[in-house]
Scaffold this active site. Structure first.
Site, PDB file in Angstrom:
ATOM      1  N   LEU A  26      12.263 -10.224 -10.604  1.00 44.68           N
ATOM      2  CA  LEU A  26      12.257 -11.380  -9.699  1.00 44.68           C
ATOM      3  C   LEU A  26      11.526 -11.096  -8.383  1.00 44.68           C
ATOM      4  O   LEU A  26      11.984 -11.469  -7.299  1.00 44.68           O
ATOM      5  CB  LEU A  26      13.684 -11.857  -9.400  1.00 44.68           C
ATOM      6  CG  LEU A  26      14.486 -12.327 -10.616  1.00 44.68           C
ATOM      7  CD1 LEU A  26      15.934 -12.575 -10.227  1.00 44.68           C
ATOM      8  CD2 LEU A  26      13.875 -13.604 -11.199  1.00 44.68           C
ATOM      9  N   LYS A  44       7.728 -19.561 -10.355  1.00 45.95           N
ATOM     10  CA  LYS A  44       8.349 -18.259 -10.603  1.00 45.95           C
ATOM     11  C   LYS A  44       9.718 -18.145  -9.945  1.00 45.95           C
ATOM     12  O   LYS A  44      10.039 -18.875  -9.011  1.00 45.95           O
ATOM     13  CB  LYS A  44       7.423 -17.132 -10.150  1.00 45.95           C
ATOM     14  CG  LYS A  44       7.195 -17.074  -8.661  1.00 45.95           C
ATOM     15  CD  LYS A  44       6.208 -15.965  -8.305  1.00 45.95           C
ATOM     16  CE  LYS A  44       6.731 -14.603  -8.714  1.00 45.95           C
ATOM     17  NZ  LYS A  44       5.837 -13.503  -8.295  1.00 45.95           N
ATOM     18  N   ASN A  46      12.651 -22.251 -10.096  1.00 42.63           N
ATOM     19  CA  ASN A  46      13.612 -21.411 -10.794  1.00 42.63           C
ATOM     20  C   ASN A  46      14.401 -20.638  -9.740  1.00 42.63           C
ATOM     21  O   ASN A  46      13.852 -19.819  -9.012  1.00 42.63           O
ATOM     22  CB  ASN A  46      12.882 -20.457 -11.741  1.00 42.63           C
ATOM     23  CG  ASN A  46      13.823 -19.548 -12.503  1.00 42.63           C
ATOM     24  OD1 ASN A  46      14.291 -18.547 -11.985  1.00 42.63           O
ATOM     25  ND2 ASN A  46      14.099 -19.890 -13.747  1.00 42.63           N
ATOM     26  N   CYS A  54      21.176 -13.800 -13.960  1.00 40.84           N
ATOM     27  CA  CYS A  54      21.105 -12.744 -12.951  1.00 40.84           C
ATOM     28  C   CYS A  54      22.452 -12.056 -12.785  1.00 40.84           C
ATOM     29  O   CYS A  54      23.497 -12.659 -13.029  1.00 40.84           O
ATOM     30  CB  CYS A  54      20.673 -13.338 -11.613  1.00 40.84           C
ATOM     31  SG  CYS A  54      18.976 -13.916 -11.648  1.00 40.84           S
TER      32      CYS A  54
END
Length: 303
Positions: free
Chosen positions: A73, A45, A99, A130
């Protein structure tokens, strides 16, 4: 026997099937269903430099042929990952990718440096979707200059496989893919989620707390396949395709369009063992159609 192995620019995957970040946890959550070491790779993740709580609830919503998410996130930071989670998963006999996300170039660099020191992590997936807070919240991956800046900075400190995850929320994804290749990427993965939203007609309010969120699932697959094909025309590094892959035929479409490997995301929520079925399906397709190697499918679309 079909040779399912894939050479991902120096990384030897046992098969082309990987999991998408944010949909497979750290792999531990799926060990009750199957041995995750059977996968070609696992994208853990999204990981940031510091602890993040994520967005307020509600942050997920079902849509026709897909889902919206705005998790934000949520994670405990890269140092927690290195100290606590990494020791629990480093024995998996598959390629683990972290990631990596950040709000500034400096955060990307510091996070990548921590991961670089982990011996059993052969690669990172740089999430350039992002927001760049120094440029007013614009995502790094929406323009060539900002994408190049973050990839070049990370490349200086990260010595292993650098995969860059591309945003579909752009005018020309091929142009950005070529730019990050020139900046030092070893591979690209695409597509990240498309920007979408949903409204509750009874309350007349947005369903997500953030109003908009990332759309994934079968609805995005035709767009994702098109973008993979476009990128394949301009880059020489491997492409990892994703976006609405629910079965082996979907995965094969991406490979025929030019993807060397694929990632399965939303489908993991529906069927925890779907990745194994996709591996078996790719092998069966190769046998039926006379392909000795799965890699022979890559870019084999007959136009």
């Amino acid at each position: 026997m079909v040779d399912l192995s894939i050479d991902l620019n120096g990384l030897d995957l046992k098969n082309p099937v990987m999991t998408a970040s944010g949909t497979f946890g750290y792999g531990e959550e799926f060990m009750d269903f199957f041995d995750v070491s059977r996968l070609g790779g696992i994208m853990v993740k999204g990981t940031t430099l510091k602890h993040r709580e994520g967005n307020p609830y509600p942050r997920m919503a079902e849509t026709p042929q897909g889902m919206l998410n705005a998790v934000g996130l949520q994670n405990k930071g890269v140092h927690y990952f290195a100290d606590t989670i990494y020791p629990r998963i480093k024995h998996y006999d598959t390629h683990l990718f972290v990631n990596v996300s950040g709000s500034t170039i400096e955060e990307y660099v510091e996070t990548a440096e921590v991961v670089n020191a982990l011996d059993h992590i052969p690669g990172i997936e740089l999430n350039i979707s992002c927001p760049n807070v120094k440029e007013g919240g614009m995502a790094f991956g929406t323009s060539c200059p900002s994408a190049v800046a973050v990839v070049e900075a990370v490349r200086k400190v990260y010595k292993k496989h650098l995969m860059v995850k591309l945003s579909p929320n752009v005018t020309n994804i091929a142009e950005i893919a070529k730019a990050v290749e020139d900046a030092g990427a070893d591979s690209v993965s695409l597509i990240n989620t498309l920007l979408g939203m949903a409204i509750d007609v009874k309350t007349r309010k947005p369903i997500l707390s953030t109003i908009t969120g990332g759309l994934s699932g079968p609805a995005v697959k035709p767009i994702a396949v098109r973008m993979v094909w476009q990128v394949a025309q301009v880059v020489n590094i491997p492409i990892v395709g994703m976006g609405g892959i629910m079965n082996a035929n979907d995965a094969i479409e991406f490979m025929l369009a030019g993807a060397s490997a694929i990632q399965v995301g939303t489908a993991n929520f529906i069927d925890p063992a779907v990745t194994l079925k996709i591996i078996d399906g790719i092998e069966a397709y190769c046998k039926e159609h006379g392909f000795a190697k799965a890699s022979d499918l890559v870019g084999a679309m007959q136009a």
